[in-house]
Scaffold this motif. Structure first.
Motif, PDB file in Angstrom:
ATOM      1  N   GLN A 195       0.827  -1.206   0.000  1.00  0.00           N
ATOM      2  CA  GLN A 195       0.000   0.000   0.000  1.00  0.00           C
ATOM      3  C   GLN A 195       0.863   1.259   0.000  1.00  0.00           C
ATOM      4  OE1 GLN A 195      -2.394  -0.857   3.502  1.00  0.00           O
ATOM      5  NE2 GLN A 195      -4.225  -1.133   2.230  1.00  0.00           N
ATOM      6  N   ARG A 196       1.943   1.223   0.769  1.00  0.00           N
ATOM      7  CA  ARG A 196       2.815   2.398   0.860  1.00  0.00           C
ATOM      8  C   ARG A 196       3.457   2.709  -0.489  1.00  0.00           C
ATOM      9  NH1 ARG A 196       8.062   2.192   2.910  1.00  0.00           N
ATOM     10  NH2 ARG A 196       7.583   0.141   3.789  1.00  0.00           N
ATOM     11  N   TYR A 197       3.945   1.675  -1.169  1.00  0.00           N
ATOM     12  CA  TYR A 197       4.570   1.879  -2.481  1.00  0.00           C
ATOM     13  C   TYR A 197       3.535   2.254  -3.533  1.00  0.00           C
ATOM     14  CZ  TYR A 197       9.273   0.282  -1.227  1.00  0.00           C
ATOM     15  OH  TYR A 197      10.534   0.184  -0.693  1.00  0.00           O
ATOM     16  N   LEU A 198       2.377   1.623  -3.491  1.00  0.00           N
ATOM     17  CA  LEU A 198       1.331   1.936  -4.457  1.00  0.00           C
ATOM     18  C   LEU A 198       0.876   3.380  -4.327  1.00  0.00           C
ATOM     19  CD1 LEU A 198      -0.739  -1.357  -4.157  1.00  0.00           C
ATOM     20  CD2 LEU A 198       0.524  -0.590  -6.180  1.00  0.00           C
ATOM     21  N   ARG A 199       0.756   3.853  -3.110  1.00  0.00           N
ATOM     22  CA  ARG A 199       0.341   5.240  -2.883  1.00  0.00           C
ATOM     23  C   ARG A 199       1.365   6.207  -3.477  1.00  0.00           C
ATOM     24  NH1 ARG A 199       0.401   5.105   2.221  1.00  0.00           N
ATOM     25  NH2 ARG A 199      -1.619   4.066   2.372  1.00  0.00           N
ATOM     26  N   HIS A 200       2.647   5.912  -3.249  1.00  0.00           N
ATOM     27  CA  HIS A 200       3.695   6.784  -3.801  1.00  0.00           C
ATOM     28  C   HIS A 200       3.691   6.762  -5.324  1.00  0.00           C
ATOM     29  CE1 HIS A 200       7.553   8.510  -4.806  1.00  0.00           C
ATOM     30  NE2 HIS A 200       7.919   7.373  -5.369  1.00  0.00           N
ATOM     31  N   LEU A 201       3.587   5.579  -5.923  1.00  0.00           N
ATOM     32  CA  LEU A 201       3.617   5.466  -7.378  1.00  0.00           C
ATOM     33  C   LEU A 201       2.395   6.132  -8.012  1.00  0.00           C
ATOM     34  CD1 LEU A 201       4.900   1.789  -7.651  1.00  0.00           C
ATOM     35  CD2 LEU A 201       6.131   3.844  -8.379  1.00  0.00           C
ATOM     36  N   GLU A 202       1.263   6.052  -7.337  1.00  0.00           N
ATOM     37  CA  GLU A 202       0.060   6.713  -7.857  1.00  0.00           C
ATOM     38  C   GLU A 202       0.208   8.229  -7.791  1.00  0.00           C
ATOM     39  OE1 GLU A 202      -3.599   8.813  -7.759  1.00  0.00           O
ATOM     40  OE2 GLU A 202      -2.606   8.303  -5.867  1.00  0.00           O
ATOM     41  N   GLN A 203       0.768   8.729  -6.688  1.00  0.00           N
ATOM     42  CA  GLN A 203       0.988  10.168  -6.555  1.00  0.00           C
ATOM     43  C   GLN A 203       2.023  10.680  -7.545  1.00  0.00           C
ATOM     44  OE1 GLN A 203       2.034  10.532  -2.413  1.00  0.00           O
ATOM     45  NE2 GLN A 203      -0.096  10.456  -1.708  1.00  0.00           N
ATOM     46  N   ALA A 204       2.972   9.800  -7.928  1.00  0.00           N
ATOM     47  CA  ALA A 204       4.002  10.177  -8.892  1.00  0.00           C
ATOM     48  C   ALA A 204       3.507  10.078 -10.334  1.00  0.00           C
ATOM     49  CB  ALA A 204       5.236   9.287  -8.711  1.00  0.00           C
ATOM     50  N   GLY A 205       2.261   9.616 -10.508  1.00  0.00           N
ATOM     51  CA  GLY A 205       1.693   9.545 -11.845  1.00  0.00           C
ATOM     52  C   GLY A 205       2.041   8.283 -12.606  1.00  0.00           C
ATOM     53  N   ARG A 206       2.641   7.312 -11.922  1.00  0.00           N
ATOM     54  CA  ARG A 206       3.031   6.071 -12.598  1.00  0.00           C
ATOM     55  C   ARG A 206       1.893   5.047 -12.598  1.00  0.00           C
ATOM     56  NH1 ARG A 206       5.129   7.902 -15.673  1.00  0.00           N
ATOM     57  NH2 ARG A 206       5.751   5.862 -16.445  1.00  0.00           N
ATOM     58  N   LEU A 207       0.933   5.201 -11.697  1.00  0.00           N
ATOM     59  CA  LEU A 207      -0.203   4.293 -11.610  1.00  0.00           C
ATOM     60  C   LEU A 207      -1.502   5.091 -11.656  1.00  0.00           C
ATOM     61  CD1 LEU A 207       0.955   1.950  -8.693  1.00  0.00           C
ATOM     62  CD2 LEU A 207       1.339   1.647 -11.143  1.00  0.00           C
ATOM     63  N   ARG A 208      -2.554   4.427 -12.126  1.00  0.00           N
ATOM     64  CA  ARG A 208      -3.883   5.040 -12.144  1.00  0.00           C
ATOM     65  C   ARG A 208      -4.747   4.354 -11.090  1.00  0.00           C
ATOM     66  NH1 ARG A 208      -4.954   3.890 -16.826  1.00  0.00           N
ATOM     67  NH2 ARG A 208      -6.327   2.075 -16.534  1.00  0.00           N
ATOM     68  N   LEU A 209      -5.368   5.153 -10.240  1.00  0.00           N
ATOM     69  CA  LEU A 209      -6.192   4.643  -9.158  1.00  0.00           C
ATOM     70  C   LEU A 209      -7.656   4.616  -9.577  1.00  0.00           C
ATOM     71  CD1 LEU A 209      -6.695   3.824  -6.178  1.00  0.00           C
ATOM     72  CD2 LEU A 209      -6.789   6.281  -5.646  1.00  0.00           C
ATOM     73  N   SER A 210      -8.323   3.491  -9.303  1.00  0.00           N
ATOM     74  CA  SER A 210      -9.764   3.386  -9.536  1.00  0.00           C
ATOM     75  C   SER A 210     -10.391   2.747  -8.309  1.00  0.00           C
ATOM     76  CB  SER A 210     -10.064   2.554 -10.790  1.00  0.00           C
ATOM     77  OG  SER A 210      -9.539   1.242 -10.661  1.00  0.00           O
ATOM     78  N   LEU A 211     -11.692   2.892  -8.181  1.00  0.00           N
ATOM     79  CA  LEU A 211     -12.410   2.366  -7.023  1.00  0.00           C
ATOM     80  C   LEU A 211     -13.403   1.299  -7.471  1.00  0.00           C
ATOM     81  CD1 LEU A 211     -13.164   5.687  -5.088  1.00  0.00           C
ATOM     82  CD2 LEU A 211     -11.238   4.132  -4.787  1.00  0.00           C
ATOM     83  N   ARG A 212     -13.463   0.237  -6.703  1.00  0.00           N
ATOM     84  CA  ARG A 212     -14.449  -0.820  -6.955  1.00  0.00           C
ATOM     85  C   ARG A 212     -15.315  -0.954  -5.710  1.00  0.00           C
ATOM     86  NH1 ARG A 212     -12.649  -6.850  -8.480  1.00  0.00           N
ATOM     87  NH2 ARG A 212     -12.302  -5.869 -10.523  1.00  0.00           N
ATOM     88  N   TYR A 213     -16.629  -0.802  -5.894  1.00  0.00           N
ATOM     89  CA  TYR A 213     -17.557  -0.872  -4.773  1.00  0.00           C
ATOM     90  C   TYR A 213     -18.136  -2.277  -4.662  1.00  0.00           C
ATOM     91  CZ  TYR A 213     -17.283   4.183  -4.508  1.00  0.00           C
ATOM     92  OH  TYR A 213     -16.825   5.471  -4.375  1.00  0.00           O
ATOM     93  N   GLY A 214     -18.050  -2.843  -3.474  1.00  0.00           N
ATOM     94  CA  GLY A 214     -18.576  -4.173  -3.226  1.00  0.00           C
ATOM     95  C   GLY A 214     -19.813  -4.132  -2.362  1.00  0.00           C
TER      96      GLY A 214
END
Length: 230
Positions: free
Chosen positions: A197-216
């Protein structure tokens, strides 16, 4: 499972490489060989999906072995793992169809990234192959599955972040067929969920990943991350 043959004239190196492979989900080492002749016999028997191949072998070079395999109609996939870093050898490996070329010494993260991309290639080919005919988009996806270019991670890494771990996570997401959750990334990398989670958050903030939400059913959205091509 993807069955792997590890080929290296050094018994200790072969054992280390085999242990590395065993740490990657979906892969298992089913045979080891320490010469080209032994390796060819293993491939001829069948059941080998991927050969991790050293170039410097006692009886013939690794690329001579690949050439012999192709002459015999053996299309087993090959990833070169060798200290041979000269351009001529690299070019010849490309012409003979080696899918990756990893120069010794290398890190576990580097090998894992290439194995993950190879697994992604197999999934992509299997999915596209069911259609019979591939259009340009499908062809691009097949070729793109082998790309292992990691997201830029230095300078600018936050305190407590490492390049190998960043490269590992980037390789997993780059080879994924769909967005992944932190739990799924943790399972594929062997990291803890909090670290993922820590690395994913950084990579998303750096623009390397795209964040999406899935509702269950619970109503709480699940964060899912997808690779963003540079």
């Amino acid at each position: 499972m993807i069955d792997v043959l590890v080929v290296d004239d050094d018994f200790r190196v072969a054992e280390i490489n085999a242990k590395y492979v065993g740490k990657v989900p979906g892969f298992r080492v089913t045979a080891r060989a320490h010469s080209a002749a032994q390796a060819l016999t293993c491939v001829q028997r069948g059941g080998i999906d991927l050969v991790l191949l050293d170039h410097y072998l006692p009886d013939r070079t690794g690329l001579e072995l690949v050439h012999r395999m192709r002459e015999q109609g053996l299309g087993t996939d090959v990833i070169m793992i060798t200290a041979a870093g000269d351009v001529a050898t690299v070019q010849q490996a490309m012409r003979l169809g080696a899918l990756h070329y990893l120069v010794k010494p290398f890190t576990f993260a580097a090998l894992r990234t290439r194995l993950e991309s190879y697994a992604a290639l197999r999934r992509t080919v299997d999915r596209v192959g069911g259609r019979g005919v591939a259009g340009q988009e499908q062809v691009d996806r097949i070729f793109g599955a082998l790309r292992t270019t990691p997201a830029p991670s230095s300078p600018g890494l936050p305190s407590g972040h490492s390049e190998p771990t960043t490269d590992l996570i980037c390789g997993v997401l780059h080879g994924a067929d769909e967005p992944l959750s932190a739990h799924e990334v943790a399972a594929r990398t062997g990291l803890s969920r909090s670290t993922a989670q820590r690395y994913l958050r950084h990579l998303e903030q750096a623009g390397r990943l795209r964040l999406s939400l899935r509702y269950g059913d619970t109503g709480r959205p699940e964060h899912r991350y997808a690779w963003v091509a540079p």
